[in-house]
Write a protein that holds these residues in place. Sequence first.
Motif, PDB file in Angstrom:
ATOM      1  N   MET A  44     -52.577 -60.639  15.337  1.00 22.86           N
ATOM      2  CA  MET A  44     -53.522 -60.456  14.232  1.00 22.86           C
ATOM      3  C   MET A  44     -52.824 -60.647  12.889  1.00 22.86           C
ATOM      4  N   ALA A  45     -51.627 -60.029  12.750  1.00 22.01           N
ATOM      5  CA  ALA A  45     -50.893 -60.137  11.475  1.00 22.01           C
ATOM      6  C   ALA A  45     -50.537 -61.595  11.193  1.00 22.01           C
ATOM      7  N   LEU A  46     -50.007 -62.292  12.208  1.00 21.95           N
ATOM      8  CA  LEU A  46     -49.656 -63.699  12.017  1.00 21.95           C
ATOM      9  C   LEU A  46     -50.916 -64.530  11.786  1.00 21.95           C
ATOM     10  N   GLY A  47     -51.978 -64.203  12.513  1.00 22.89           N
ATOM     11  CA  GLY A  47     -53.233 -64.937  12.358  1.00 22.89           C
ATOM     12  C   GLY A  47     -53.778 -64.816  10.946  1.00 22.89           C
ATOM     13  N   LEU A  48     -53.651 -63.618  10.369  1.00 22.56           N
ATOM     14  CA  LEU A  48     -54.107 -63.409   8.994  1.00 22.56           C
ATOM     15  C   LEU A  48     -53.325 -64.289   8.031  1.00 22.56           C
ATOM     16  N   MET A  49     -51.997 -64.358   8.252  1.00 21.61           N
ATOM     17  CA  MET A  49     -51.167 -65.157   7.340  1.00 21.61           C
ATOM     18  C   MET A  49     -51.458 -66.645   7.502  1.00 21.61           C
ATOM     19  N   PHE A  50     -51.409 -67.104   8.768  1.00 22.29           N
ATOM     20  CA  PHE A  50     -51.658 -68.530   9.003  1.00 22.29           C
ATOM     21  C   PHE A  50     -53.076 -68.913   8.595  1.00 22.29           C
ATOM     22  N   GLY A  51     -54.012 -67.995   8.787  1.00 21.70           N
ATOM     23  CA  GLY A  51     -55.391 -68.266   8.409  1.00 21.70           C
ATOM     24  C   GLY A  51     -55.509 -68.558   6.921  1.00 21.70           C
ATOM     25  N   LEU A  52     -54.776 -67.760   6.121  1.00 20.75           N
ATOM     26  CA  LEU A  52     -54.800 -67.970   4.669  1.00 20.75           C
ATOM     27  C   LEU A  52     -54.189 -69.323   4.319  1.00 20.75           C
TER      28      LEU A  52
END
Lengths: 217, 224
Positions: B32-40
């Motif tokens: 989730m944390a990585l997904g939030l960053m990559f998503g941005l």
Amino acid sequence: MTQVFTTLQWSDLWFLLEGAWKTIQISVVSILIGTLLGMVFGWLMSLKNRALTFGVMAVLDVFRSVPLLIQLILFDSFIAIAGFPMPAFWSGTIVLIIYTASLVAVVVQSGIEAVPVGLRNAARCLGLSYWQEMRHVTAPVGLRTAFPSWLGVALATIKDSALVSAIGYVELLRASQILNTRTQESVKIMLIVGLIYFAISYPLSRMGARYEQRQKS
Amino acid sequence: MDYQFHWRPVIQALPDLLKASLVTLEVSLIAMALGLMFGLVLYFCRASSLRLLRGFGSTWVEIARNTPSLFQIFVFYWGLGEFGIFLSSFTAVVAALTFNCAGYMAETYRGGFNAVPAGQDKAARTLGMTKLQSLRYVVLPQVLRAIYGPMTNQFTWVILASSLGMLAGLRELSGETQYFNSRTFRTFEFFAATAVIYYLIAKIALILMRLLGRPLFRAERARP
């Protein structure tokens, strides 16, 4: 050296397409029946009956809070215990139907609640019965707002149908694994399978995006 | 029905199952944390004026959103081997879930950025803020507030989706359950217990996210 693995052949593509057809079958049946059931649940939740709303919501919430994979395995083992053996197609599809219905119910509920109360009251004042008002006012207005979210649920169901492979039904993903074991050409096979899924899902998601844009303008 | 339910093996295995739930949480939190960053990052790629970046962002997002997550896990776990990249089940599952999450979050970010009026950024720039400052102090806080709800749903989804790790040999909650199942053949009992644990995890996570969201976005809510 003798060849242990046979290479990928054209007939294998046919095998994958057969799997894709089964994926489509599971998806269509699950989406159709799941949507009908979900509409009933959504309607029940939109009634002004606190206990009923809470009850339906709590039960459906269980299906949304437990992984689909666990639900599939659980149901599959349950029917074996209870002594109703059925083909994997149906045990998988039944779980998928209930899962889809639990998602559709929320969409339908918010669709119905998006219809202004004044509009519904006005219809009743004009002499429409409850069902006439439902049929001619709430349904057209509410379903239109709910459509993009519903499409999202339908897309999720198509993709989640891949999990039915875990209980042994040979749909697209399972077919690809079988081929992979025989040919060991995982990249080519995965590319084809990915393309097939994409070809099924992408047009639908485009349609949803376009519909939403048109609604806004 | 002449089946005898045996719950004792489940109770004996409960400490191990709970320990495995920590792996589930670990996988979900990292993804989730990585997904939030990559998503941005993906959002900015798609909003960029460079065609190459736009193409990259869109390709990632569309693949992530239009193929099954189980398929994505298989690609990371088995598919990459052909290129000499061998990931452990843990890394493969985290990578696949991150890939998927980033795709979905990119779309969520887009909604969040669209919800912030363009005038806000312009006003901040007029006041002498740099582009980055305006983003950091004016736009992004509002975006985060807008996406907090969808993000909570996404987090629940990741927790549930991490169960697919079982099919890639990961010993998280589902994988551990499968392991005990293959030793005792108490399929129904074990998976029923696991279903309950998942339900509790999902509910607790939801409550924690709500509690966390309250102080984080209090200032905005107090505004009339």
